[in-house]
Each structure stands twice: as C-alpha cells, then as structure tokens.
Scaffold this active site. Structure first.
Site, PDB file in Angstrom:
ATOM      1  N   PRO A  19       0.724  -1.496  -0.222  1.00  0.00           N
ATOM      2  CG  PRO A  19      -0.857  -1.366   1.517  1.00  0.00           C
ATOM      3  CD  PRO A  19       0.520  -2.281   1.012  1.00  0.00           C
ATOM      4  CB  CYS A  20       1.216   3.477  -2.529  1.00  0.00           C
ATOM      5  SG  CYS A  20      -0.568   3.692  -2.929  1.00  0.00           S
ATOM      6  CD  GLN A  21      -3.207   4.381   0.750  1.00  0.00           C
ATOM      7  OE1 GLN A  21      -2.134   2.966   0.709  1.00  0.00           O
ATOM      8  NE2 GLN A  21      -4.228   4.062   0.161  1.00  0.00           N
ATOM      9  N   GLY A  22       1.672   5.811   2.777  1.00  0.00           N
ATOM     10  CA  GLY A  22       1.885   6.604   3.588  1.00  0.00           C
ATOM     11  C   GLY A  22       3.682   6.915   2.304  1.00  0.00           C
ATOM     12  CG  PHE A  23       5.989   5.867   0.046  1.00  0.00           C
ATOM     13  CD1 PHE A  23       6.544   5.299   1.131  1.00  0.00           C
ATOM     14  CD2 PHE A  23       5.174   3.223  -0.566  1.00  0.00           C
ATOM     15  CE1 PHE A  23       7.071   4.396   1.703  1.00  0.00           C
ATOM     16  CE2 PHE A  23       6.205   2.184   0.501  1.00  0.00           C
ATOM     17  CZ  PHE A  23       6.709   3.204   1.777  1.00  0.00           C
TER      18      PHE A  23
END
Length: 453
Positions: free
Chosen positions: A72-76
């Site tokens: 999952p990409c939301q942190g980046f």
C-alpha cells in the site's frame, strides 16, 4: 512459471502477468471486497490474509518462481500533501521483502507510487539493504504508464530483483510509446507509437446505464484505433458502465457545463487550465463582488496582503477596500454579501477581519475535465466523484468502466462490489498493460539467464 501476487487488490498486476503467460497461483490481500473481484476474474486462489502477520504455514511447501506485488502506497504518496517516513504503511514494504526472504523465488517485482523515490535517501538505502540481505540484486526506476500504452500519465516506482548468482543483471524495460509519437526512435531504430489518448480509450463506450451492463459496437466502426482491440479482447459487452452526475445545485451544474476539455474549476490559480468563479458564473455577481473575489484570489498568499504570520490566505477588509476602485462602503457590503452566500470565509485577528476564498468558490482544484486528445493524469480512488474528474465532453463524472479503460483493464474484467468499492479497486490497481510489459521483460530476463546457464 508460477507466481504469487502480494497486496493483490482486484488483480490489475496479476492481469498483466497472466496476459504475458505467467501463472498467478495466488492473490493475497486483506481487503475482502477486492478479493471477491480477484476471485471472479483470475484462475488463481484469493487468500484473505494480513501480509504484515507473516507467511502462512500453508505456503511452507509452495515453490514460486516469481513474487510480485504492490505494498500500500498512501504512506509514500504526496497526492494529498501528507507524507511521513514513520507511517506504519511504509513498513509493509519490509513485510513484502520478508515474504521474499521466506518464499525464496528466482525473481521479485515490486510496484509503488513515485513519491517513494523522494521520501528519503535513508529509506531507499534500507530497502536495497533488505533486498541484498535476502539474497537479491535489485534495480529500481520511476516509470510512466503512458510509455507502455496506458492512456494515463501514471508514474510509479518499479523494483525488479533477481537472485544473486543468476548471471544476469536486473533491468527494466524501455517504453514502446512516446509522447511525441513518430518523432521518437527506439533503440532498434523503429518508430515508437504515440501515447494512447483518452479518446482512444473510451470513444466506443455507450452511455452509462443503471446496472452498468452495455453492449459494445463493432470494432470495424473504429478502424484507426489500435487500443480498442487490445482492451476489448474479443468482448462484445462489458460491465460497470455506471457514473455519477453533479447533484449539488443549479450553480454547480452551471460551473460544470462551462468547463472546457482540459480545464478545472480553481479560482486560486491562474493560467490556461484554470477557470475562476467570477468568470464562470459572472451573472451571479455584481461588478464589485467580482473585483473583490479577483483581488482576494490574486493576493491571498502575498506577504504584503496577509493578515499576519499565522494567517495564510485571508486579506484584511481595509486593504481590499483601499486597492479597489469602488467606494469603501460598497466593497464592505460586497464582502458581507459574499460571506452570506458562502463564497468567502473570514479570519479574525483582533479588530481586523480578513476574507479568503471558500471551498464553494474554488480555492482547491475541483471538476477537472479530461482532455480527449491527451492523457488522463493518475486515476485515484476518489476520481469517480464528479468533483474530482469529469468526462471529457459530458457533464458527469467518469464511469467506473471508463476509469477501468484508462487503467487498461480488459472489458471482460468485471469488478464486484458497491460503486465506492469498485472505485477503490480501480484507483489502487497497477495498470494491466504496464504489468504485462514488465512481466514480458521478466520472461526475457529469465530466458537470458537460462541460456547462460
């Protein structure tokens, strides 16, 4: 070759790998609704499991040639302006690598948002160290989906790794498409194709329906369109052709109807692509109100017009009145009327009242109409709300199928779930066409490796 897809979602990455001829045995995710779509659209088994909890015992005796996936990409992501190095979602990258360590495949491929490349040098170094300790040589690069035939300028970081001692170095494929089309030569001297356009992707789709099922017109009606045969893949009908329309009020509908292809409603920016409220619906404002809105928009971030260090955007009423060529009382009355109608908001500092644009008046980007002869920007999970993206020519949001087409999902791929469930599945997916080219390159690498051995 056998593969497993981690953080598979609905299975866009898997779809591309399967199109390249790779057998995806499992898709693993904790999103139950996305797994229902995966289960309906892939031969592999959908496994409900939290990847951060480690590799299930059921996989202990499984042998995989390839492990691929999209932590999952939301942190980046900087799409919403928030990025944290210590975001717990960033740790899922290392959970992914732990699975690599335990499953011990010959090849690994990992996809993430472009923001991953700029979060910090230390973070990138930690990823490479983890891959090296797991026994893999890796390379990474930021790739644009448009270069692989997808009608979308979606930039993603792709990691590709091979087991150490494989006698081949990992690399990533050049795109076969180019923004300037026939003006660009590939390495072998052939002319590259131009980027696929939004019009190429959706021009044959009938109007949205209540149940989303539509019959497709003959491909012979579109002889010059190279994208449709790829995306149709023999289908004569498709699903998920459902869309939302702006329903706020008559003012909203008027704003939407005035936007031309490539434009968005944003009063706090100026340039060819931005349209401002006082121009779009000029008939709803007096001349004084229009000048007030324009002045606030132009000067809201200028230091000499700000109320103070803690206030960004609000312009003091007396500064507005002094600068405009209207009577002071008329300006103050106009500001009060704009406030009553919700076009502006106020900020108070002592006895000073400042005015700034409100959401209603377009302080943030809204209603971005796609350009039919260009490419969509990145399809996000929220883009099927008309407030985010609009159809290139119709006064409505993108349909789910149009978004799937722009993501390069084949028409035979039927998404399962509510409207919002499916929007999330489409927006989170790896474009299958991009996945296919990456998988083909992996197979080319494998052939070189086996030939050398």
């Amino acid at each position: 070759m056998k593969a497993i897809d981690l953080f598979c979602g609905a299975g866009g990455f898997s779809c591309g790998f399967e199109q390249a001829g790779i057998s995806v045995e499992y898709g693993v995710d904790r999103n139950e609704q996305a797994l229902k779509t995966f289960d309906e659209t892939h031969d592999g088994e959908a496994i409900h499991h939290d990847i951060s909890e480690g590799v299930p015992d059921a996989f202990a005796d499984e042998a995989f040639d390839i492990v691929f996936g999209s932590p999952p990409c939301q942190g980046f992501s900087d799409a919403r302006g928030h990025r944290r190095l210590d975001d717990e979602r960033n740790e899922l990258v290392f959970s992914f690598i732990q699975w690599i360590r335990e499953l011990d495949p010959d090849y690994v491929m990992m996809e993430n948002v472009a923001g991953m490349a700029t979060i910090s040098d230390e973070f990138l170094a930690a990823i490479e160290t983890e891959y090296a300790d797991a026994g893999y040589d890796v390379t990474w690069k930021k790739l644009n989906a448009a270069d692989y035939g997808v009608p979308q300028t979606r930039e993603r970081v792709i990691y590709f790794g091979v087991r150490k001692g494989s006698r081949v170095s990992p690399s990533l494929p050049r795109g076969e498409y180019h923004e300037n089309g026939g003006n660009q030569l590939s390495l072998d001297g052939t002319i590259q194709n131009g980027w696929t356009t939004v019009r190429d992707a959706i021009r044959d789709l009938p109007a949205p329906t209540e149940d989303g099922v539509v019959s497709l017109p003959p491909l012979s009606d579109y002889p010059d369109n190279d994208y449709l045969p790829l995306i149709r893949d023999g289908a004569e009908k498709t699903w998920n052709q459902v869309a939302k329309t702006p329903t706020d009020d008559e003012t909203t509908r008027q704003i939407v109807s005035c936007l031309r292809p490539g434009e968005m409603y944003r009063s706090s920016r100026f340039g060819d692509r931005y349209r401002q409220v006082w121009e779009l619906i000029a008939d709803q404002f007096t001349a004084v109100e229009q000048d007030c809105l324009h002045f606030i928009a132009r000067n809201r971030t200028r230091k000499e017009f700000r109320m103070g260090e803690k206030s960004v955007g609000a312009v003091p009423d007396f500064k507005i009145a002094r600068q405009l060529e209207h009577e002071e009382d008329d300006v103050l009355q106009a500001l009060d009327d704009l406030l009553s109608d919700g076009w502006v908001r106020t900020d108070i500092d002592g006895e000073t009242t400042g005015y700034d644009l409100n959401t209603k008046s377009g302080i943030r980007p809204r209603y971005m109409r796609l350009t039919p002869d260009g490419q969509s920007n990145t399809i996000l999970t929220t883009d099927f709300n008309p407030r985010d993206k609009l159809h290139p020519t119709e006064n409505r949001g993108l349909s789910l199928r149009e978004g799937a087409r722009i993501q390069s999902f084949p028409d035979s791929f039927e998404f399962v779930g509510s409207f919002d469930d499916i929007a999330n599945q489409i927006g989170n997916a790896v474009p299958p066409l991009m996945g296919k080219r990456l998988a083909e390159h992996l197979l080319e690498t494998h052939e070189k490796r086996t030939t050398k051995i």
